[in-house]
Write a protein that holds these residues in place. Structure first.
Motif, PDB file in Angstrom:
ATOM      1  N   ILE A   1       0.867  -1.177   0.000  1.00  0.00           N
ATOM      2  CA  ILE A   1       0.000   0.000   0.000  1.00  0.00           C
ATOM      3  C   ILE A   1       0.900   1.223   0.000  1.00  0.00           C
ATOM      4  N   SER A   2       0.805   2.016  -1.033  1.00  0.00           N
ATOM      5  CA  SER A   2       1.663   3.190  -1.187  1.00  0.00           C
ATOM      6  C   SER A   2       1.012   4.181  -2.141  1.00  0.00           C
ATOM      7  N   ASP A   3       1.292   5.493  -1.916  1.00  0.00           N
ATOM      8  CA  ASP A   3       0.826   6.517  -2.850  1.00  0.00           C
ATOM      9  C   ASP A   3       1.601   6.457  -4.162  1.00  0.00           C
ATOM     10  N   GLU A   4       2.748   5.780  -4.137  1.00  0.00           N
ATOM     11  CA  GLU A   4       3.583   5.654  -5.341  1.00  0.00           C
ATOM     12  C   GLU A   4       3.332   4.313  -6.030  1.00  0.00           C
ATOM     13  N   TYR A   5       2.116   3.862  -5.988  1.00  0.00           N
ATOM     14  CA  TYR A   5       1.811   2.509  -6.472  1.00  0.00           C
ATOM     15  C   TYR A   5       2.095   2.316  -7.954  1.00  0.00           C
TER      16      TYR A   5
ATOM     17  N   GLY B   1      -9.032   2.709   3.339  1.00  0.00           N
ATOM     18  CA  GLY B   1      -8.425   2.821   4.659  1.00  0.00           C
ATOM     19  C   GLY B   1      -9.469   2.830   5.756  1.00  0.00           C
ATOM     20  N   GLY B   2      -9.215   2.108   6.828  1.00  0.00           N
ATOM     21  CA  GLY B   2     -10.189   2.024   7.914  1.00  0.00           C
ATOM     22  C   GLY B   2     -10.212   3.259   8.794  1.00  0.00           C
ATOM     23  N   TYR B   3      -9.114   4.034   8.808  1.00  0.00           N
ATOM     24  CA  TYR B   3      -9.029   5.198   9.697  1.00  0.00           C
ATOM     25  C   TYR B   3      -9.586   6.451   9.038  1.00  0.00           C
TER      26      TYR B   3
ATOM     27  N   GLU C   1      -5.105   2.164  -3.499  1.00  0.00           N
ATOM     28  CA  GLU C   1      -4.708   1.131  -4.445  1.00  0.00           C
ATOM     29  C   GLU C   1      -3.805   0.144  -3.710  1.00  0.00           C
ATOM     30  N   VAL C   2      -4.111  -1.136  -3.797  1.00  0.00           N
ATOM     31  CA  VAL C   2      -3.304  -2.177  -3.153  1.00  0.00           C
ATOM     32  C   VAL C   2      -2.678  -3.036  -4.242  1.00  0.00           C
ATOM     33  N   LEU C   3      -1.353  -3.191  -4.180  1.00  0.00           N
ATOM     34  CA  LEU C   3      -0.635  -4.007  -5.157  1.00  0.00           C
ATOM     35  C   LEU C   3      -0.481  -5.428  -4.611  1.00  0.00           C
ATOM     36  N   TYR C   4      -0.757  -6.395  -5.440  1.00  0.00           N
ATOM     37  CA  TYR C   4      -0.605  -7.808  -5.060  1.00  0.00           C
ATOM     38  C   TYR C   4       0.371  -8.454  -6.035  1.00  0.00           C
ATOM     39  N   VAL C   5       1.412  -9.109  -5.497  1.00  0.00           N
ATOM     40  CA  VAL C   5       2.431  -9.707  -6.366  1.00  0.00           C
ATOM     41  C   VAL C   5       2.932 -11.007  -5.738  1.00  0.00           C
TER      42      VAL C   5
END
Length: 288
Positions: free
Chosen positions: A208-212, A234-236, A242-246
């Motif tokens: 999880i990053s803004d630089e995804y 985000g829960g907060y 955007e979540v990256l999955y690799v």
């Protein structure tokens, strides 16, 4: 429209039964040439059969077949015909090969060597059988059936049963032999996991990053791995993320981490073990 399932091809069926035979042979060699000559047991039905063999001179092959029958019947009713047939074939082959090996000299009479190598061979044999849709030990079948009704996992149930088996072994065979037996069971269980899951460990990671965008491109270019983008929130702050999955191999963990942290030192990373990874564009080899 109802889909029809393809039947198993003849070549695949032959290969599967060949591997079941190999698995049963490994287990028989472990029992007859390593464990039995050193009065060491394993857990489950195999362990019970060995204790009865040592105590009363009964045939191990006959015992393991008879004791497994109720579990095979239950497996036939609740798990499936193919599983039951594969398991029955494997147990019969184990009994036959064990009978043929009875008059061979043991490979070692050193208990520690017998424990280590017997455990490895036994675990490899059981793992090969499980990987090819069979079973050599009915306690795991019972565990699969009972865990639907009791608040324990299959592993916890089998461990609970084995506590009694190894305690029984301690009284019958002596506590030193029981300790060797526990070590054999542990080694065999690790070997089973290695055979079932494969020796090439794979990892899955989420980032999880803004630089995804930049991270995804770098992982594709420099690690040679495809990246899947997932939608998250985000829960907060309740913001869209955007979540990256690799997915990559164990040997690529350090490079993966360095690529992500180089672009965004504050990126949130989770790395998880995966049992199997295949299909799509995933390959064991990649760009390095």
């Amino acid at each position: 429209m109802v889909k029809t399932h393809k039947k198993e091809t003849t070549s695949h069926l032959i290969m599967r039964y060949f591997m079941l035979t190999i698995g049963a042979a490994f287990a028989a060699i472990a029992i007859d040439l390593f464990l039995a000559p050193n009065t060491i047991i394993d857990g489950g039905v195999i362990g019970i059969s060995l204790i009865l063999k040592y105590s009363y001179g009964l045939s191990f092959g006959v015992l393991v077949f008879i004791l497994n029958l109720p579990f095979l019947y239950a497996g036939y009713k609740y798990i499936g015909k193919n599983f039951c047939i594969s398991s029955l074939y494997s147990i019969i082959m184990l009994a036959i090969i064990e009978f043929l090996l009875e008059h061979f000299e043991p490979i070692t009479t050193q208990p520690l060597l017998a424990t280590v190598f017997g455990g490895l061979l036994l675990g490899a044999g059981v793992g090969i059988v499980i990987r090819n849709s069979g079973a050599l030990d009915g306690t795991e079948i019972l565990g699969i059936l009972l865990t639907k009704r009791i608040p324990f996992s299959v592993g916890e149930f089998v461990m609970f049963i084995n506590v009694f088996i190894f305690s029984w072994a301690g009284f019958v065979l002596g506590w030193e032999q029981a300790m060797f037996s526990i070590l054999t069971y542990y080694i065999a269980s690790k070997a089973i996991d290695s055979v079932i899951q494969g020796f090439d460990d794979t990892k899955a990671a989420m980032v999880i990053s803004d630089e995804y965008e930049e991270i995804a491109q770098a992982l594709s270019d420099r690690l040679g791995r495809g990246v899947t983008k997932l939608k998250g929130k985000g829960g907060y702050l309740d913001q869209e993320k955007e979540v990256l999955y690799v997915v990559f191999t164990r040997l690529e963990v350090a490079k993966f981490r360095s690529i992500v942290q180089e672009i965004d030192p504050n990126a949130f990373i989770t790395i998880m073990d995966t049992q199997e990874a295949h299909g799509g564009k995933f390959s064991k080899s990649a760009i390095h």
